[in-house]
Motif scaffolding. Sequence first.
Motif, PDB file in Angstrom:
ATOM      1  N   ALA A  16       0.797  -1.201  -0.033  1.00 50.94           N
ATOM      2  CA  ALA A  16      -0.101  -0.156  -0.164  1.00 50.94           C
ATOM      3  C   ALA A  16       0.776   1.263  -0.041  1.00 50.94           C
ATOM      4  N   SER A  17       1.785   1.169   0.612  1.00 50.12           N
ATOM      5  CA  SER A  17       2.843   2.461   0.938  1.00 50.12           C
ATOM      6  C   SER A  17       3.499   2.647  -0.392  1.00 50.12           C
TER       7      SER A  17
ATOM      8  N   SER B 218       2.201   2.471  -3.408  1.00 45.81           N
ATOM      9  CA  SER B 218       1.201   2.577  -4.491  1.00 45.81           C
ATOM     10  C   SER B 218       1.587   3.653  -5.625  1.00 45.81           C
ATOM     11  N   GLU B 219       2.137   4.783  -5.013  1.00 39.89           N
ATOM     12  CA  GLU B 219       2.514   5.808  -5.982  1.00 39.89           C
ATOM     13  C   GLU B 219       3.738   5.361  -6.822  1.00 39.89           C
TER      14      GLU B 219
ATOM     15  N   SER C 159       2.539   3.102  -9.451  1.00 40.54           N
ATOM     16  CA  SER C 159       1.309   3.459 -10.552  1.00 40.54           C
ATOM     17  C   SER C 159       1.850   3.554 -11.960  1.00 40.54           C
TER      18      SER C 159
ATOM     19  N   LYS D   1       3.924  -4.895 -11.921  1.00 41.72           N
ATOM     20  CA  LYS D   1       3.438  -4.638 -10.536  1.00 41.72           C
ATOM     21  C   LYS D   1       3.501  -5.796  -9.960  1.00 41.72           C
TER      22      LYS D   1
END
Length: 226
Positions: A81-82, A84-85, A88, A95
């Motif tokens: 989650a951390s 994600s950027e 992206s 991914k």
Amino acid sequence: MKHGALTILPLAAGAAVYGFAFGLLAAQVGFPWWGIALMSGAVHAGSSQIVAVEQFAGTSAVIGAALAGAALNLRYLGIVASLSEVLSVLSFRMKLLVIHITGDENWALTMAERAKNPEIGAPFLIGSGLVMISVWTSSTTLGALVGANLPNLEQFGLGFAFTAAFIAMARGLWRGASNLLPWSVSFVITIYAVTLGVPKAYAIIAGAVCGLVAAHIVRTRRRVAL
């Protein structure tokens, strides 16, 4: 990618040491070298592998070992989650690959480098991740090959290597005083469950769940205080 690969080398050297110890002891309890190599490449999670090897060697609690490994690695939900950027800009297939090669060391290093330079992104994470999974797989495999050709290491007191390897990984996850209560709760509950005769794999699950509850309480109280 090259920047990430070079920057992670000191951490990779440390991982190689406990990776070798893990492979050494895994071979001593009957795991073939190719099984260790396959596990390291496919699972790529030292804590889960240590729990699995111990459980498969000593009991038939296969489901328990799998659940314990999953519980130990719940932190990866937060790690992904951390990122994600960072992720992206990648395709879905890429991914999945990057998530697989991401571990505690290269994630922490990537986030630290991004704090200093926001331009640090996916290439750094990929380069450092490729080095880490290569070092982990090769060191555990080498340990298994050596361990298969040595006498029983328990008589030399090297059976502690499993515990030492796990402690080394846990040390890398320590984030300060905020971890003290959740870790203490997990430790106490796990030890207590084992003393009651609960299989180790299920004791670990109980400790992990209680630790997560404690961590949630700590974070909630901190938000209220702010």
